[in-house]
Motif scaffolding. Sequence first.
Motif, short mmCIF file in Angstrom:
data_model
loop_
_atom_site.label_atom_id
_atom_site.label_comp_id
_atom_site.label_asym_id
_atom_site.label_seq_id
_atom_site.Cartn_x
_atom_site.Cartn_y
_atom_site.Cartn_z
N ASN A 184 0.81 -1.21 0.00
CA ASN A 184 0.00 0.00 0.00
C ASN A 184 0.85 1.26 0.00
N PHE A 185 2.05 1.18 0.58
CA PHE A 185 2.95 2.32 0.49
C PHE A 185 3.37 2.54 -0.96
N LEU A 186 3.69 1.42 -1.65
CA LEU A 186 4.01 1.50 -3.07
C LEU A 186 2.79 1.95 -3.88
N PHE A 187 1.62 1.50 -3.43
CA PHE A 187 0.37 1.88 -4.09
C PHE A 187 0.16 3.39 -3.97
N TRP A 188 0.48 3.92 -2.80
CA TRP A 188 0.38 5.37 -2.57
C TRP A 188 1.35 6.12 -3.48
N LEU A 189 2.57 5.59 -3.62
CA LEU A 189 3.55 6.21 -4.51
C LEU A 189 3.08 6.13 -5.97
N CYS A 190 2.42 5.02 -6.32
CA CYS A 190 1.86 4.88 -7.68
C CYS A 190 0.80 5.95 -7.93
N GLY A 191 0.02 6.25 -6.89
CA GLY A 191 -0.99 7.28 -7.02
C GLY A 191 -0.36 8.63 -7.34
N ILE A 192 0.76 8.93 -6.68
CA ILE A 192 1.48 10.17 -6.95
C ILE A 192 2.02 10.18 -8.38
N LEU A 193 2.58 9.04 -8.82
CA LEU A 193 3.14 8.94 -10.17
C LEU A 193 2.04 9.09 -11.23
N ILE A 194 0.91 8.42 -11.01
CA ILE A 194 -0.21 8.50 -11.95
C ILE A 194 -0.72 9.93 -12.03
N LEU A 195 -0.84 10.57 -10.88
CA LEU A 195 -1.30 11.95 -10.83
C LEU A 195 -0.36 12.86 -11.61
N ALA A 196 0.95 12.68 -11.40
CA ALA A 196 1.94 13.52 -12.08
C ALA A 196 1.92 13.30 -13.59
N LEU A 197 1.89 12.03 -14.02
CA LEU A 197 1.89 11.73 -15.46
C LEU A 197 0.61 12.20 -16.13
N SER A 198 -0.51 12.04 -15.44
CA SER A 198 -1.79 12.46 -16.01
C SER A 198 -1.85 13.98 -16.17
N GLY A 258 -4.37 4.29 -0.78
CA GLY A 258 -3.11 3.73 -0.29
C GLY A 258 -2.88 4.06 1.17
N PHE A 259 -3.19 5.28 1.56
CA PHE A 259 -3.06 5.67 2.97
C PHE A 259 -4.01 4.87 3.85
N LEU A 260 -5.23 4.68 3.35
CA LEU A 260 -6.23 3.90 4.09
C LEU A 260 -5.78 2.46 4.25
N GLY A 261 -5.22 1.89 3.18
CA GLY A 261 -4.73 0.51 3.24
C GLY A 261 -3.57 0.35 4.19
N CYS A 262 -2.66 1.32 4.22
CA CYS A 262 -1.52 1.27 5.15
C CYS A 262 -2.00 1.27 6.60
N CYS A 263 -2.94 2.16 6.90
CA CYS A 263 -3.49 2.24 8.26
C CYS A 263 -4.21 0.95 8.63
N GLY A 264 -4.97 0.43 7.68
CA GLY A 264 -5.72 -0.80 7.94
C GLY A 264 -4.80 -1.98 8.20
N ALA A 265 -3.67 -2.04 7.48
CA ALA A 265 -2.73 -3.14 7.65
C ALA A 265 -2.00 -3.06 8.98
N ILE A 266 -1.51 -1.86 9.34
CA ILE A 266 -0.75 -1.70 10.58
C ILE A 266 -1.63 -1.89 11.81
N LYS A 267 -2.83 -1.32 11.78
CA LYS A 267 -3.74 -1.41 12.92
C LYS A 267 -4.56 -2.70 12.89
N MET A 297 -11.25 -0.87 7.97
CA MET A 297 -10.45 -0.13 6.99
C MET A 297 -10.09 -1.00 5.79
N LEU A 298 -9.76 -2.26 6.07
CA LEU A 298 -9.40 -3.17 4.99
C LEU A 298 -10.59 -3.44 4.07
N LEU A 299 -11.78 -3.56 4.67
CA LEU A 299 -12.98 -3.79 3.86
C LEU A 299 -13.30 -2.57 3.01
N LEU A 300 -13.15 -1.37 3.60
CA LEU A 300 -13.36 -0.14 2.83
C LEU A 300 -12.36 -0.03 1.69
N PHE A 301 -11.11 -0.40 1.99
CA PHE A 301 -10.07 -0.39 0.97
C PHE A 301 -10.43 -1.34 -0.17
#
Length: 237
Positions: free
Chosen positions: A16-30, A70-79, A84-88
């Motif tokens: 999910n951390f990588l997923f969050w970084l992918c979101g930033i990359l997709i946003l930048a490229l788009s 991605g942020f939601l998934g990270c929080c759901g995994a750690i806690k 959170m995981l279901l929402l993700f």
Amino acid sequence: MAGVSGCIKYSMFTFNFLFWLCGILILALSIWVRVGSDSQGILNSTDVGSSSHVAADILIAVGAIIMIMGFLGCCGAIKESRCMLLLFFIGLLLILLLQVAAGILGAVLKSESDRIINETLHNNTELLSTTEESAKQFQQAMAEFQKEFKCCGLINGAADWGNNFQQDPKLCECLDTQRPCTTYNGKQVYKEPCISTIKDLLAKSFIIVIGIAFGLAVIEILGLVFSMVLYCQIGSK
């Protein structure tokens, strides 16, 4: 079981951390595709401008949502929060379904969009020869485009400019001996019209968008698997 759950938990966090970084990359490229296209100045002056950037606008929204997911998934995994995981999982599944629907719609309407682009570019040839003030922005953008990509006019070469051709002595001026030139009104100008170059730039932008969407779909499927496995592991404790 605890070891497996811990392994999955940290794998899910890393993913999910990588997923969050992918979101930033997709946003930048788009955003780059949306505002950084070489043909942006021309397309903004036509109906093609609004239609050709719809896919990029959608991916900008998707990239922003993925950052949140991605942020939601990270929080759901750690806690180890099943909520959170279901929402993700639900959010990710909805995004994936929307992408599939958008891909099917894009494939169905591709021939129609190509026809609209051709018609719009042909219709806007008239803007080059007019003296109306409303066409000045398009003419200026076209002049800069011609200079950068070494082409002239939209469909019929220098003739598209009509009487406006004489207003700028450097308009379409052929300075590159490696490019095909022709003589028009006593001046050496680029022979190739710009319509093919514009279409190539649009095609490249679409390919980038499709590549982003495809890579994103693979990542989303992995996210669905990881989140559901961890969800089940937490529930079995």
